[in-house]
Design a protein around this motif. Sequence first.
Motif, PDB file in Angstrom:
ATOM      1  N   GLU A  39       0.819  -1.396  -0.004  1.00 54.11           N
ATOM      2  CA  GLU A  39      -0.044   0.175   0.030  1.00 54.11           C
ATOM      3  C   GLU A  39       0.805   1.131  -0.149  1.00 54.11           C
ATOM      4  N   LEU A  40       2.058   1.162   0.842  1.00 54.13           N
ATOM      5  CA  LEU A  40       2.955   2.564   0.916  1.00 54.13           C
ATOM      6  C   LEU A  40       3.496   2.451  -0.724  1.00 54.13           C
ATOM      7  N   PHE A  41       3.872   1.479  -1.388  1.00 51.84           N
ATOM      8  CA  PHE A  41       4.347   1.650  -2.744  1.00 51.84           C
ATOM      9  C   PHE A  41       3.282   2.352  -3.681  1.00 51.84           C
ATOM     10  N   ASN A  42       1.984   1.852  -3.501  1.00 51.50           N
ATOM     11  CA  ASN A  42       0.998   2.467  -4.198  1.00 51.50           C
ATOM     12  C   ASN A  42       0.956   3.928  -3.896  1.00 51.50           C
ATOM     13  N   ASP A  43       0.846   4.246  -2.661  1.00 54.50           N
ATOM     14  CA  ASP A  43       0.812   5.879  -2.264  1.00 54.50           C
ATOM     15  C   ASP A  43       2.200   6.610  -2.824  1.00 54.50           C
ATOM     16  N   PHE A  44       3.191   5.997  -3.299  1.00 53.85           N
ATOM     17  CA  PHE A  44       4.257   6.756  -3.859  1.00 53.85           C
ATOM     18  C   PHE A  44       4.219   7.989  -4.640  1.00 53.85           C
ATOM     19  N   LYS A  45       3.035   7.770  -5.591  1.00 53.70           N
ATOM     20  CA  LYS A  45       2.815   8.780  -6.369  1.00 53.70           C
ATOM     21  C   LYS A  45       2.457  10.145  -5.759  1.00 53.70           C
ATOM     22  N   ASN A  46       1.873   9.830  -4.693  1.00 51.71           N
ATOM     23  CA  ASN A  46       1.378  11.037  -3.756  1.00 51.71           C
ATOM     24  C   ASN A  46       2.538  11.928  -3.025  1.00 51.71           C
ATOM     25  N   VAL A  47       3.688  11.447  -3.085  1.00 57.29           N
ATOM     26  CA  VAL A  47       4.715  11.836  -2.419  1.00 57.29           C
ATOM     27  C   VAL A  47       5.154  13.020  -3.171  1.00 57.29           C
ATOM     28  N   PRO A  48       5.789  14.060  -2.563  1.00 58.49           N
ATOM     29  CA  PRO A  48       6.125  15.351  -3.305  1.00 58.49           C
ATOM     30  C   PRO A  48       7.386  15.000  -4.001  1.00 58.49           C
ATOM     31  N   ASN A  49       7.635  15.781  -5.053  1.00 60.27           N
ATOM     32  CA  ASN A  49       8.890  15.162  -5.982  1.00 60.27           C
ATOM     33  C   ASN A  49      10.007  15.268  -5.031  1.00 60.27           C
ATOM     34  N   ASP A  50      10.409  16.385  -4.539  1.00 58.80           N
ATOM     35  CA  ASP A  50      11.721  16.590  -3.769  1.00 58.80           C
ATOM     36  C   ASP A  50      11.812  15.346  -2.691  1.00 58.80           C
ATOM     37  N   GLN A  51      10.729  14.619  -2.182  1.00 59.55           N
ATOM     38  CA  GLN A  51      11.014  13.570  -1.275  1.00 59.55           C
ATOM     39  C   GLN A  51      10.910  12.311  -1.896  1.00 59.55           C
ATOM     40  N   GLN A  57      13.877   5.051  -1.187  1.00 59.80           N
ATOM     41  CA  GLN A  57      15.079   4.402  -0.599  1.00 59.80           C
ATOM     42  C   GLN A  57      14.558   3.876   0.751  1.00 59.80           C
ATOM     43  N   ALA A  58      13.608   4.606   1.392  1.00 59.85           N
ATOM     44  CA  ALA A  58      13.108   3.936   2.794  1.00 59.85           C
ATOM     45  C   ALA A  58      12.075   2.860   2.239  1.00 59.85           C
ATOM     46  N   LEU A  59      11.462   2.944   1.478  1.00 65.47           N
ATOM     47  CA  LEU A  59      10.421   1.825   1.069  1.00 65.47           C
ATOM     48  C   LEU A  59      11.094   0.685   0.768  1.00 65.47           C
ATOM     49  N   ASN A  60      12.332   0.646  -0.154  1.00 65.57           N
ATOM     50  CA  ASN A  60      13.013  -0.548  -0.449  1.00 65.57           C
ATOM     51  C   ASN A  60      13.548  -1.202   0.538  1.00 65.57           C
ATOM     52  N   GLU A  61      14.220  -0.219   1.842  1.00 67.12           N
ATOM     53  CA  GLU A  61      14.833  -0.962   2.905  1.00 67.12           C
ATOM     54  C   GLU A  61      13.730  -1.671   3.733  1.00 67.12           C
ATOM     55  N   LEU A  62      12.549  -1.050   3.781  1.00 68.81           N
ATOM     56  CA  LEU A  62      11.597  -1.724   4.498  1.00 68.81           C
ATOM     57  C   LEU A  62      11.075  -3.058   4.065  1.00 68.81           C
ATOM     58  N   LYS A  63      10.969  -3.133   2.618  1.00 68.58           N
ATOM     59  CA  LYS A  63      10.468  -4.183   1.987  1.00 68.58           C
ATOM     60  C   LYS A  63      11.653  -5.536   2.094  1.00 68.58           C
ATOM     61  N   THR A  64      12.862  -4.883   2.189  1.00 70.34           N
ATOM     62  CA  THR A  64      13.940  -6.163   2.385  1.00 70.34           C
ATOM     63  C   THR A  64      13.978  -6.488   3.724  1.00 70.34           C
ATOM     64  N   PHE A  65      13.682  -5.559   4.805  1.00 76.79           N
ATOM     65  CA  PHE A  65      13.633  -5.922   6.045  1.00 76.79           C
ATOM     66  C   PHE A  65      12.636  -6.882   6.487  1.00 76.79           C
ATOM     67  N   ALA A  66      11.486  -6.537   5.867  1.00 77.90           N
ATOM     68  CA  ALA A  66      10.289  -7.460   6.000  1.00 77.90           C
ATOM     69  C   ALA A  66      10.582  -9.070   5.414  1.00 77.90           C
ATOM     70  N   GLN A  67      11.107  -9.027   4.274  1.00 84.83           N
ATOM     71  CA  GLN A  67      11.431 -10.383   3.451  1.00 84.83           C
ATOM     72  C   GLN A  67      12.474 -11.245   4.438  1.00 84.83           C
ATOM     73  N   GLU A  68      13.505 -10.482   4.961  1.00 85.04           N
ATOM     74  CA  GLU A  68      14.572 -10.884   5.669  1.00 85.04           C
ATOM     75  C   GLU A  68      14.135 -11.578   7.093  1.00 85.04           C
ATOM     76  N   LYS A  69      13.254 -10.773   7.690  1.00 82.67           N
ATOM     77  CA  LYS A  69      12.467 -11.163   9.101  1.00 82.67           C
ATOM     78  C   LYS A  69      11.593 -12.287   8.825  1.00 82.67           C
ATOM     79  N   PHE A  70      10.841 -12.393   7.641  1.00 81.39           N
ATOM     80  CA  PHE A  70       9.936 -13.680   7.240  1.00 81.39           C
ATOM     81  C   PHE A  70      10.788 -14.881   7.094  1.00 81.39           C
ATOM     82  N   LYS A  71      12.022 -14.711   6.625  1.00 85.95           N
ATOM     83  CA  LYS A  71      12.827 -16.047   6.416  1.00 85.95           C
ATOM     84  C   LYS A  71      13.277 -16.248   7.794  1.00 85.95           C
TER      85      LYS A  71
END
Length: 341
Positions: A39-51, A57-71
């Motif tokens: 859902e956060l990835f889907n909301d990415f379009k609403n983030v201001p361009n300068d952010q 980068q924060a989303l990708n780290e979160l996704k990787t962290f969730a996958q590693e925790k699952f394993k």
Amino acid sequence: MFDKVEEYKAMIKAAEVKAADDLEQFRMKFISKKSVVTELFNDFKNVPNDQKKAFGQALNELKTFAQEKFKTLADSLDNSSNESASQGMDLTLPDVPNENGSVHPLTITRNKIIEIFERMGFNVASGPEIEEDFYNFTALNFPENHPAREMQDTFFIEKNPDKVLRTHTSNVQIRMMEGGKPPFRSIMPGRVYRNEAISARAHCFFHQVEGLYVDKNVGFKDLKQTVYHFVKEMFGENTKVRFRPSYFPFTEPSAEIDISCFICQGKGCNVCKYTKWVEIAGSGMVDPNVLANCGIDPEEYTGFAFGMGIERIAMLKYQINDLRLFSENDVRFLRQFQGTF
């Protein structure tokens, strides 16, 4: 948005699982396509361009962290399951011995027949068990409404055009001759079907081995020498062979093949019906019409063919008195052949 990333990261870090259901709930919430991370990835379009760069980068780290925790959670759950299983295992129980099976007598007989003919230069061919009328009857010199067709009670699969369960493995001979050029020297083992009442001496399915040799200058003497060699290899050097005139639509001249009864040694018994002879096969020179139907010039090539029932050979060799035993899967019967090859 950044606050949500940190919130979910904290939830992932604190997650624990005690059962498979807990692990599945974690996957659905943080890993699946409908997870909060998605859902956060889907909301990415609403983030201001300068952010966007920092947020991506924060989303990708979160996704990787969730996958590693699952394993990590999955591995810990597997380890705990294995420990529980080992704790419940009684290591004092005796080992269950592996019992050797036995080769089916029909397989033993089939392999022996193939071995003998392969040493004589025959290869092994196979074909379909559901066959067109042309290959099962017409090409073998069985014209429509010919009385010879009544010699074989047939299972019909379809009508007009007719498709049948093959009544012999001769269909393989036709397909082989139709699709190639002489010389041919092959045997055709396989299952065949006929609409017969099941009894100690008959069944609605059985196994055949047919043979075919087509080349220039093949004569009846070649057939006789081939049969003589096979019989002596299968039944013993002292076994005698005789040829009786007969009729088959696909061979001319035709002959039934008998062997001397090796059970009573010519004295007469219930196996040979006190005639001292036992029938094992049919044979003959390939009818010129059959060669012509397959596109082979009968003026240039000749050949012989033969056919025998594997069950009959096995019954004679192992003195089995009931054909039904081969297909009843009675281990008491099959166990007798353990170690027989």
